[in-house]
Design an enzyme around this catalytic site. Sequence first.
Site, mmCIF file in Angstrom:
data_model
loop_
_atom_site.group_PDB
_atom_site.id
_atom_site.type_symbol
_atom_site.label_atom_id
_atom_site.label_comp_id
_atom_site.label_asym_id
_atom_site.label_seq_id
_atom_site.Cartn_x
_atom_site.Cartn_y
_atom_site.Cartn_z
ATOM 1 N N MET A 1 31.691 5.365 -4.899
ATOM 2 C CA MET A 1 30.524 5.194 -4.038
ATOM 3 C C MET A 1 30.298 6.444 -3.192
ATOM 4 O O MET A 1 29.556 6.417 -2.211
ATOM 5 C CB MET A 1 30.681 3.961 -3.144
ATOM 6 C CG MET A 1 30.689 2.655 -3.906
ATOM 7 S SD MET A 1 30.165 1.212 -2.918
ATOM 8 C CE MET A 1 31.370 1.251 -1.605
ATOM 9 N N GLY A 2 30.955 7.541 -3.568
ATOM 10 C CA GLY A 2 30.777 8.779 -2.828
ATOM 11 C C GLY A 2 31.656 8.840 -1.598
ATOM 12 O O GLY A 2 32.621 8.094 -1.455
ATOM 13 N N HIS B 1 37.331 11.331 -1.017
ATOM 14 C CA HIS B 1 38.553 11.798 -0.377
ATOM 15 C C HIS B 1 39.582 12.074 -1.469
ATOM 16 O O HIS B 1 39.286 11.973 -2.667
ATOM 17 C CB HIS B 1 39.066 10.772 0.640
ATOM 18 C CG HIS B 1 39.187 9.371 0.095
ATOM 19 N ND1 HIS B 1 40.088 9.025 -0.888
ATOM 20 C CD2 HIS B 1 38.502 8.232 0.388
ATOM 21 C CE1 HIS B 1 39.989 7.746 -1.161
ATOM 22 N NE2 HIS B 1 39.020 7.233 -0.408
ATOM 23 N N GLY C 1 41.562 3.091 -8.296
ATOM 24 C CA GLY C 1 42.712 3.153 -7.403
ATOM 25 C C GLY C 1 43.251 1.777 -7.070
ATOM 26 O O GLY C 1 42.488 0.808 -6.938
ATOM 27 N N HIS D 1 39.973 9.578 -4.443
ATOM 28 C CA HIS D 1 39.008 9.727 -5.532
ATOM 29 C C HIS D 1 39.322 10.962 -6.380
ATOM 30 O O HIS D 1 39.255 10.917 -7.613
ATOM 31 C CB HIS D 1 37.586 9.889 -4.971
ATOM 32 C CG HIS D 1 37.099 8.745 -4.147
ATOM 33 N ND1 HIS D 1 36.893 8.842 -2.782
ATOM 34 C CD2 HIS D 1 36.765 7.472 -4.482
ATOM 35 C CE1 HIS D 1 36.449 7.698 -2.328
ATOM 36 N NE2 HIS D 1 36.371 6.839 -3.323
ATOM 37 N N SER E 1 40.720 6.089 2.626
ATOM 38 C CA SER E 1 39.514 5.279 2.472
ATOM 39 C C SER E 1 38.346 6.021 3.106
ATOM 40 O O SER E 1 38.506 6.687 4.140
ATOM 41 C CB SER E 1 39.693 3.920 3.158
ATOM 42 O OG SER E 1 38.458 3.215 3.224
ATOM 43 N N ARG F 1 36.086 4.668 4.684
ATOM 44 C CA ARG F 1 35.826 4.011 5.971
ATOM 45 C C ARG F 1 36.769 4.485 7.067
ATOM 46 O O ARG F 1 36.561 4.146 8.244
ATOM 47 C CB ARG F 1 35.904 2.498 5.812
ATOM 48 C CG ARG F 1 34.746 1.911 4.988
ATOM 49 C CD ARG F 1 34.794 0.401 4.960
ATOM 50 N NE ARG F 1 33.600 -0.182 4.341
ATOM 51 C CZ ARG F 1 33.488 -0.490 3.061
ATOM 52 N NH1 ARG F 1 34.511 -0.261 2.245
ATOM 53 N NH2 ARG F 1 32.369 -1.015 2.584
#
Length: 370
Positions: A112-113, A116, A229, A119, A267, A269
Amino acid sequence: MNAACQRFTTCVARRCITNNCFTFTHNSTSFFCGRRGFAFSACFRPDLQSKLLTNGRVHGDLRRLLSCSNMSAISQLESDAMRAIIHPTIESIRSVRKSLNSSVSVGFVPTMGALHEGHLSLAREARAQNDIVIASIFVNPTQFGKGEDLDKYPRQLEKDVNLLSEIGVDHVFAPSSCVMYGRSHATFVDPQGFDQTKEGVSRPNHFRGVATVVTKLFNIVQPTNAYFGQKDAVQCVVIRRIVDDLDMDVNVRIMDTVREKDGLALSSRNSYLTPEERDKAPVVYKALSAARELFESRLARGMEEMDADDLEEVVEAVLQTEPLIAEVQYVAIDDLETMKPLTKVGNKGCIISLACVLGSVRLIDNIILR
């Protein structure tokens, strides 16, 4: 060199991708793109026909040949060869997939872009194992619930594409919501039972959204291998379930969670955390680690199994030592393959997952016990 040639050069320069051959001409110089990568020759220099573009650099003989006419063409060729092509439409990315020989392996990294290192580690694994690597960047609205962070979820397409390009990703599928979900869209994939997991109860219809978008992405990209992941524990089981149930021809690769040095799972977030909250966030992994220590100590003493409640209690106890933890939404002790809750944990092990709110930020994590 025209734009079409530049874009094609980008996708073929680094990888041997197809049995198809293409030629184009620039300033009386013939370029040949074939199964062994990007080769080139001058119509008056047959000896250059076997030369290849190596590691993103034009071979010296051709460099000298073209320098008299257009040195900028070389610089552009080398620059384009290192950057992934962005595909905003389904038709565009499908045209790439259809051009590939059936023997070519395609690695796929859905995201989802707001990328980090977690990914990027998936992209590196895909790069090492496949001929062609495609990543997707799409903030999927159907997996966000009412009141969640769809509108403020970080979006940084240009930065993300640069990061993926540095790793060697060949193509980035970056559609809009209206491309993925047309005005008349009415079909969803709804795997049964996952809304009854503790994560599913916390996020109603979330896994329907995940299953739907992953199914659509797999249909569009048709990857050989797809990389995810472990941090999103239930999601991994959902994806394996739909691949098996719907007979999809794709290998699902689940990679270990990537963590900061202090144990915090990476994450997108995490960027929502204040400095103080970030400093306290490792308590999440500390709580999971305490459960692992208890599990291993019981096995070491010869116990064949233990109560799942004991593991849950130790996780909650550690989390409750941190005042910034505003809410412990759940601690789940589940079967590794089905995510069904366990009452006893033996040598087969389990997965312990949790969700909590630290300050105002919802954090999830899990750990596998074997």
